[in-house]
Motif scaffolding. Structure first.
Motif, PDB file in Angstrom:
ATOM      1  N   ALA A 140       0.839  -1.213   0.000  1.00  0.00           N
ATOM      2  CA  ALA A 140       0.000   0.000   0.000  1.00  0.00           C
ATOM      3  C   ALA A 140       0.865   1.250   0.000  1.00  0.00           C
ATOM      4  O   ALA A 140       0.550   2.232  -0.680  1.00  0.00           O
ATOM      5  CB  ALA A 140      -0.922  -0.004   1.215  1.00  0.00           C
ATOM      6  N   LEU A 141       1.958   1.215   0.744  1.00  0.00           N
ATOM      7  CA  LEU A 141       2.857   2.376   0.762  1.00  0.00           C
ATOM      8  C   LEU A 141       3.482   2.601  -0.606  1.00  0.00           C
ATOM      9  O   LEU A 141       3.550   3.726  -1.091  1.00  0.00           O
ATOM     10  CB  LEU A 141       3.950   2.179   1.830  1.00  0.00           C
ATOM     11  N   LEU A 142       3.918   1.524  -1.250  1.00  0.00           N
ATOM     12  CA  LEU A 142       4.541   1.710  -2.579  1.00  0.00           C
ATOM     13  C   LEU A 142       3.483   2.105  -3.607  1.00  0.00           C
ATOM     14  O   LEU A 142       3.787   2.858  -4.554  1.00  0.00           O
ATOM     15  CB  LEU A 142       5.325   0.458  -2.995  1.00  0.00           C
ATOM     16  N   ASP A 143       2.254   1.644  -3.409  1.00  0.00           N
ATOM     17  CA  ASP A 143       1.171   2.059  -4.318  1.00  0.00           C
ATOM     18  C   ASP A 143       0.879   3.552  -4.163  1.00  0.00           C
ATOM     19  O   ASP A 143       0.749   4.275  -5.161  1.00  0.00           O
ATOM     20  CB  ASP A 143      -0.105   1.256  -4.044  1.00  0.00           C
ATOM     21  N   LEU A 144       0.768   4.006  -2.920  1.00  0.00           N
ATOM     22  CA  LEU A 144       0.490   5.435  -2.700  1.00  0.00           C
ATOM     23  C   LEU A 144       1.653   6.296  -3.193  1.00  0.00           C
ATOM     24  O   LEU A 144       1.439   7.350  -3.809  1.00  0.00           O
ATOM     25  CB  LEU A 144       0.223   5.689  -1.204  1.00  0.00           C
ATOM     26  N   PHE A 145       2.862   5.843  -2.940  1.00  0.00           N
ATOM     27  CA  PHE A 145       4.072   6.542  -3.417  1.00  0.00           C
ATOM     28  C   PHE A 145       4.025   6.655  -4.944  1.00  0.00           C
ATOM     29  O   PHE A 145       4.297   7.707  -5.522  1.00  0.00           O
ATOM     30  CB  PHE A 145       5.274   5.715  -2.953  1.00  0.00           C
ATOM     31  N   THR A 146       3.616   5.557  -5.603  1.00  0.00           N
ATOM     32  CA  THR A 146       3.508   5.548  -7.073  1.00  0.00           C
ATOM     33  C   THR A 146       2.406   6.493  -7.535  1.00  0.00           C
ATOM     34  O   THR A 146       2.596   7.264  -8.491  1.00  0.00           O
ATOM     35  CB  THR A 146       3.228   4.112  -7.570  1.00  0.00           C
ATOM     36  N   ILE A 147       1.268   6.453  -6.861  1.00  0.00           N
ATOM     37  CA  ILE A 147       0.155   7.339  -7.240  1.00  0.00           C
ATOM     38  C   ILE A 147       0.599   8.794  -7.142  1.00  0.00           C
ATOM     39  O   ILE A 147       0.365   9.599  -8.049  1.00  0.00           O
ATOM     40  CB  ILE A 147      -1.089   7.061  -6.346  1.00  0.00           C
ATOM     41  N   GLN A 148       1.256   9.121  -6.023  1.00  0.00           N
ATOM     42  CA  GLN A 148       1.749  10.513  -5.854  1.00  0.00           C
ATOM     43  C   GLN A 148       2.668  10.911  -6.994  1.00  0.00           C
ATOM     44  O   GLN A 148       2.562  11.999  -7.552  1.00  0.00           O
ATOM     45  CB  GLN A 148       2.527  10.641  -4.546  1.00  0.00           C
ATOM     46  N   LYS A 149       3.583  10.017  -7.360  1.00  0.00           N
ATOM     47  CA  LYS A 149       4.550  10.339  -8.428  1.00  0.00           C
ATOM     48  C   LYS A 149       3.853  10.435  -9.774  1.00  0.00           C
ATOM     49  O   LYS A 149       4.105  11.359 -10.545  1.00  0.00           O
ATOM     50  CB  LYS A 149       5.621   9.241  -8.510  1.00  0.00           C
ATOM     51  N   GLU A 150       2.997   9.460 -10.071  1.00  0.00           N
ATOM     52  CA  GLU A 150       2.359   9.415 -11.394  1.00  0.00           C
ATOM     53  C   GLU A 150       1.456  10.628 -11.592  1.00  0.00           C
ATOM     54  O   GLU A 150       1.482  11.257 -12.642  1.00  0.00           O
ATOM     55  CB  GLU A 150       1.548   8.122 -11.554  1.00  0.00           C
ATOM     56  N   LEU A 151       0.661  10.946 -10.568  1.00  0.00           N
ATOM     57  CA  LEU A 151      -0.213  12.119 -10.689  1.00  0.00           C
ATOM     58  C   LEU A 151       0.611  13.391 -10.646  1.00  0.00           C
ATOM     59  O   LEU A 151       0.285  14.381 -11.305  1.00  0.00           O
ATOM     60  CB  LEU A 151      -1.281  12.121  -9.589  1.00  0.00           C
ATOM     61  N   GLY A 152       1.695  13.362  -9.879  1.00  0.00           N
ATOM     62  CA  GLY A 152       2.571  14.530  -9.763  1.00  0.00           C
ATOM     63  C   GLY A 152       3.187  14.920 -11.099  1.00  0.00           C
ATOM     64  O   GLY A 152       3.333  16.108 -11.393  1.00  0.00           O
ATOM     65  N   PHE A 153       3.540  13.917 -11.927  1.00  0.00           N
ATOM     66  CA  PHE A 153       4.102  14.222 -13.247  1.00  0.00           C
ATOM     67  C   PHE A 153       3.133  15.086 -14.062  1.00  0.00           C
ATOM     68  O   PHE A 153       3.546  15.881 -14.896  1.00  0.00           O
ATOM     69  CB  PHE A 153       4.389  12.932 -14.037  1.00  0.00           C
ATOM     70  N   ALA A 154       1.831  14.885 -13.817  1.00  0.00           N
ATOM     71  CA  ALA A 154       0.819  15.635 -14.569  1.00  0.00           C
ATOM     72  C   ALA A 154       0.306  16.833 -13.773  1.00  0.00           C
ATOM     73  O   ALA A 154      -0.747  17.389 -14.103  1.00  0.00           O
ATOM     74  CB  ALA A 154      -0.333  14.702 -14.919  1.00  0.00           C
ATOM     75  N   GLY A 155       1.022  17.194 -12.722  1.00  0.00           N
ATOM     76  CA  GLY A 155       0.637  18.358 -11.923  1.00  0.00           C
ATOM     77  C   GLY A 155      -0.606  18.131 -11.083  1.00  0.00           C
ATOM     78  O   GLY A 155      -1.244  19.087 -10.638  1.00  0.00           O
ATOM     79  N   ARG A 156      -0.952  16.867 -10.860  1.00  0.00           N
ATOM     80  CA  ARG A 156      -2.127  16.571 -10.043  1.00  0.00           C
ATOM     81  C   ARG A 156      -1.689  16.015  -8.683  1.00  0.00           C
ATOM     82  O   ARG A 156      -0.553  15.574  -8.530  1.00  0.00           O
ATOM     83  CB  ARG A 156      -3.015  15.540 -10.760  1.00  0.00           C
ATOM     84  N   GLY A 157      -2.619  15.998  -7.707  1.00  0.00           N
ATOM     85  CA  GLY A 157      -2.293  15.465  -6.385  1.00  0.00           C
ATOM     86  C   GLY A 157      -3.242  14.339  -6.007  1.00  0.00           C
ATOM     87  O   GLY A 157      -4.169  14.012  -6.757  1.00  0.00           O
TER      88      GLY A 157
END
Ligand code: CP
Length: 339
Positions: A140-157
């Motif tokens: 779950a931690l690596l999933d949330l970390f990935t979500i943050q990064k993936e959405l972050g690339f597109a300027g989203r949170g």
């Protein structure tokens, strides 16, 4: 000293946003070591007991590699048959003994709450690598970390995002743990897509409702994906069914391929899966025809698992501030980062 030093990591429920922030900060600092740009020997002499009583590729190997990358040694036990648990030894006794041989223990076991029971007998930190259908906190931690990064690339949170979770939501421990981490954020929309018999457990739904997030529950894939920022697919967890015939009833019910993605998802929907995906013809929940799609984050998830597990070892063993002090050069060829 952080709250993690000497502590077990058994459930996402023991974490708050500050704790998650600390883990992610340390995980980011692990990047040059994971990429073999640099080495650190900060855990030289330390021993990880890596106990996997249920099959695993990513979690087992990444726990081991994470420890090696910090300079430590790994002692592995795989499968119930090769352990004295098969002779009736209790989890408590096993933990008392093995925690003398190790400085930290990572463990996976097929029974819910077994890792917690084991931790009660352990004198060193225990990290839950998956306990039955209950939890998989490091995933779950690596999933949330990935979500943050993936959405972050597109300027989203993460706040305000929409996630569609698909598949065996009853037995899939990754979606149980991830949902609870997402509950700590603001204004999340969940679309939960599963056969009725494999729906998300009530205790997770209660957490989502109590945190004030929106939930749609459905057994239809197509037509329910168009708002998803994250599409999180899961496998039918055949090992939790009484028989293969029972599991077969549900295999192949929900499949994502290039055509369905293009027709029903936003062009920037991120595709995630904890892996392993079941690529057998009768299941094939995530088709190979999406393998080159830039929004397919499944292997980036697995890469991030190394960073998160390195961070958890550094934090539980209290060396997160000493990484640089024990650095040394890398003498061999090392591959370049994918992204
Ligand atoms: N995601 C995950 O737990 O994979 P493994 O079962 O291969 O460890």
């Amino acid at each position: 000293m952080t709250q993690f030093e000497g502590s077990h990591i058994l459930s996402v429920n023991q974490l708050d946003l500050d704790a998650i922030h600390t883990i992610f900060n340390v995980a980011n600092r692990m990047t040059p070591y994971a990429l073999r740009e640099k080495r650190t020997k900060v855990l030289e002499g330390a021993i990880l007991g890596n106990l996997f009583f249920e099959p695993s590729t990513r979690t087992r190997v990444s726990f081991g590699c994470a420890f090696n990358l910090l300079g430590g040694h790994v002692r592995e036990t795989t499968g119930m048959a090769s352990s004295s648990l098969s002779k009736g030894e209790s989890l408590y006794d096993t933990a008392r003994v093995l925690s003398t041989y190790s400085d930290v223990i990572a463990m996976r076991h097929p029974e819910a709450y077994s890792v917690k029971e084991f931790a009660e007998g352990s004198r060193v930190p225990v990290i839950n690598g998956g306990d039955g259908a209950n939890e998989h906190p490091t995933q779950a931690l690596l999933d949330l970390f990935t979500i943050q990064k993936e959405l972050g690339f597109a300027g989203r949170g993460v706040d305000g995002m929409h996630i569609a979770m698909v598949g065996d939501l009853k037995h899939g421990r990754t979606v149980h743990s991830l949902s609870r981490l997402l509950c700590m954020h603001k204004n999340i929309s969940f679309t939960l897509i599963s056969p009725g018999e494999l729906a998300m457990p009530d205790y997770v739904l209660d957490d989502i409702a109590n945190a004030g997030h929106r939930v749609t529950i459905t057994d239809q894939l197509e037509g329910n994906l168009h708002q998803a920022d994250i599409l999180y697919l899961t496998r039918i967890q055949e090992e939790r069914f009484p028989s293969q015939d029972e599991a077969n009833k549900y295999r192949g019910k929900f499949r994502l391929n290039q055509s369905i993605y293009t027709q029903h998802c936003k062009s920037n929907t991120v595709i995630m899966h904890p892996l392993p995906r079941d690529s057998r013809a009768q299941a094939n929940e995530l088709d190979n025809d999406l393998n080159s799609h830039p929004n397919l984050a499944i292997f980036r998830q697995a890469d991030n698992g190394l960073l998160i597990r390195m961070a958890l070892f550094a934090l539980t063993l209290g060396v997160d501030t000493q990484l640089e002090k024990y650095e040394c050069p890398v003498n061999w060829y090392s591959r370049k980062a994918d992204r």
